[in-house]
Design a protein around this motif. Structure first.
Motif, mmCIF file in Angstrom:
data_model
loop_
_atom_site.group_PDB
_atom_site.id
_atom_site.type_symbol
_atom_site.label_atom_id
_atom_site.label_comp_id
_atom_site.label_asym_id
_atom_site.label_seq_id
_atom_site.Cartn_x
_atom_site.Cartn_y
_atom_site.Cartn_z
ATOM 1 N N MET A 7 -83.606 26.266 -59.404
ATOM 2 C CA MET A 7 -84.825 25.665 -58.866
ATOM 3 C C MET A 7 -85.161 24.324 -59.523
ATOM 4 O O MET A 7 -86.222 23.786 -59.284
ATOM 5 C CB MET A 7 -86.006 26.629 -59.051
ATOM 6 N N SER A 8 -84.269 23.761 -60.304
ATOM 7 C CA SER A 8 -84.552 22.503 -60.988
ATOM 8 C C SER A 8 -84.479 21.326 -60.007
ATOM 9 O O SER A 8 -83.887 21.409 -58.934
ATOM 10 C CB SER A 8 -83.568 22.283 -62.140
ATOM 11 N N THR A 9 -85.058 20.231 -60.396
ATOM 12 C CA THR A 9 -85.085 19.025 -59.572
ATOM 13 C C THR A 9 -83.679 18.463 -59.375
ATOM 14 O O THR A 9 -83.324 18.019 -58.284
ATOM 15 C CB THR A 9 -85.979 17.958 -60.223
ATOM 16 N N GLU A 10 -82.883 18.516 -60.422
ATOM 17 C CA GLU A 10 -81.528 17.994 -60.331
ATOM 18 C C GLU A 10 -80.705 18.762 -59.301
ATOM 19 O O GLU A 10 -79.925 18.181 -58.548
ATOM 20 C CB GLU A 10 -80.827 18.047 -61.693
ATOM 21 N N SER A 11 -80.883 20.070 -59.265
ATOM 22 C CA SER A 11 -80.155 20.882 -58.292
ATOM 23 C C SER A 11 -80.586 20.547 -56.863
ATOM 24 O O SER A 11 -79.762 20.504 -55.948
ATOM 25 C CB SER A 11 -80.391 22.371 -58.553
ATOM 26 N N ALA A 12 -81.859 20.285 -56.668
ATOM 27 C CA ALA A 12 -82.351 19.928 -55.339
ATOM 28 C C ALA A 12 -81.784 18.582 -54.895
ATOM 29 O O ALA A 12 -81.406 18.405 -53.734
ATOM 30 C CB ALA A 12 -83.875 19.893 -55.344
ATOM 31 N N VAL A 14 -78.930 17.230 -55.892
ATOM 32 C CA VAL A 14 -77.508 17.421 -55.619
ATOM 33 C C VAL A 14 -77.320 18.099 -54.266
ATOM 34 O O VAL A 14 -76.437 17.719 -53.480
ATOM 35 C CB VAL A 14 -76.838 18.220 -56.754
ATOM 36 N N ALA A 15 -78.136 19.076 -53.956
ATOM 37 C CA ALA A 15 -78.034 19.774 -52.670
ATOM 38 C C ALA A 15 -78.348 18.827 -51.512
ATOM 39 O O ALA A 15 -77.666 18.836 -50.478
ATOM 40 C CB ALA A 15 -78.974 20.973 -52.648
ATOM 41 N N ALA A 16 -79.356 17.988 -51.671
ATOM 42 C CA ALA A 16 -79.712 17.039 -50.613
ATOM 43 C C ALA A 16 -78.613 15.997 -50.423
ATOM 44 O O ALA A 16 -78.274 15.630 -49.287
ATOM 45 C CB ALA A 16 -81.032 16.361 -50.940
ATOM 46 N N ALA A 17 -78.039 15.525 -51.508
ATOM 47 C CA ALA A 17 -76.957 14.539 -51.413
ATOM 48 C C ALA A 17 -75.733 15.144 -50.749
ATOM 49 O O ALA A 17 -75.075 14.505 -49.920
ATOM 50 C CB ALA A 17 -76.614 14.005 -52.795
ATOM 51 N N THR A 18 -75.429 16.388 -51.078
ATOM 52 C CA THR A 18 -74.291 17.069 -50.461
ATOM 53 C C THR A 18 -74.517 17.245 -48.970
ATOM 54 O O THR A 18 -73.608 17.029 -48.155
ATOM 55 C CB THR A 18 -74.063 18.434 -51.134
ATOM 56 N N ALA A 19 -75.719 17.623 -48.589
ATOM 57 C CA ALA A 19 -76.037 17.789 -47.165
ATOM 58 C C ALA A 19 -75.918 16.453 -46.434
ATOM 59 O O ALA A 19 -75.426 16.396 -45.299
ATOM 60 C CB ALA A 19 -77.440 18.354 -47.006
ATOM 61 N N ALA A 20 -76.337 15.372 -47.084
ATOM 62 C CA ALA A 20 -76.257 14.056 -46.443
ATOM 63 C C ALA A 20 -74.815 13.603 -46.262
ATOM 64 O O ALA A 20 -74.466 13.005 -45.246
ATOM 65 C CB ALA A 20 -77.024 13.032 -47.270
ATOM 66 N N VAL A 21 -73.976 13.921 -47.238
ATOM 67 C CA VAL A 21 -72.581 13.493 -47.170
ATOM 68 C C VAL A 21 -71.817 14.255 -46.090
ATOM 69 O O VAL A 21 -71.020 13.689 -45.350
ATOM 70 C CB VAL A 21 -71.908 13.648 -48.553
ATOM 71 N N PHE A 22 -72.074 15.549 -45.973
ATOM 72 C CA PHE A 22 -71.272 16.377 -45.086
ATOM 73 C C PHE A 22 -71.883 16.594 -43.709
ATOM 74 O O PHE A 22 -71.232 17.143 -42.831
ATOM 75 C CB PHE A 22 -70.987 17.732 -45.744
ATOM 76 N N SER A 23 -73.099 16.170 -43.457
ATOM 77 C CA SER A 23 -73.742 16.393 -42.166
ATOM 78 C C SER A 23 -73.731 15.102 -41.338
ATOM 79 O O SER A 23 -74.348 14.108 -41.723
ATOM 80 C CB SER A 23 -75.191 16.837 -42.370
ATOM 81 N N PRO A 24 -73.043 15.110 -40.188
ATOM 82 C CA PRO A 24 -73.028 13.899 -39.350
ATOM 83 C C PRO A 24 -74.418 13.509 -38.856
ATOM 84 O O PRO A 24 -74.745 12.326 -38.762
ATOM 85 C CB PRO A 24 -72.136 14.281 -38.174
ATOM 86 N N ARG A 25 -75.222 14.505 -38.561
ATOM 87 C CA ARG A 25 -76.575 14.199 -38.064
ATOM 88 C C ARG A 25 -77.403 13.512 -39.152
ATOM 89 O O ARG A 25 -78.113 12.540 -38.882
ATOM 90 C CB ARG A 25 -77.245 15.495 -37.612
#
Length: 102
Positions: A7-12, A14-25
């Protein structure tokens, strides 16, 4: 690894950056936002520079009027008449040197 680590800020981030990289939308949305943001910045720059040019032009004209009125001369007399073009050649295209006339 406990629940606090997930639940840390860093994990959030990283998760958002990963979603942005792998999601075409998401990539498309970010690209569109970047393009619209740059266009907005350019438009604001044009408006600001246009306003500054207009203000500078107004100050120059007012300074010229003040100087002319203090000298007792008119501003129209101080400005030379604009050069005019003759209309005889307007829109007419010249023919090449070796062409036949009909």
């Amino acid at each position: 690894m406990g629940l606090d680590d997930l639940m840390s800020t860093e994990s959030a981030v990283v998760a958002a950056a990963t979603a942005a990289v792998f999601s075409p939308r998401t990539r498309g949305t970010l690209r569109r936002g970047a393009v619209l943001g740059v266009a907005g910045v350019l438009k604001v720059g044009d408006v600001v520079s246009g306003a500054a040019r207009g203000a500078a032009r107004g100050l120059r004209e007012e300074a010229g009027e003040d100087a002319a009125s203090s000298n007792g001369t008119e501003t129209a007399a101080a400005k030379p008449a604009p050069a005019t073009r003759s209309r005889s050649g307007a829109g007419a295209r010249s023919k090449p040197a070796g062409s036949a006339t009909t």
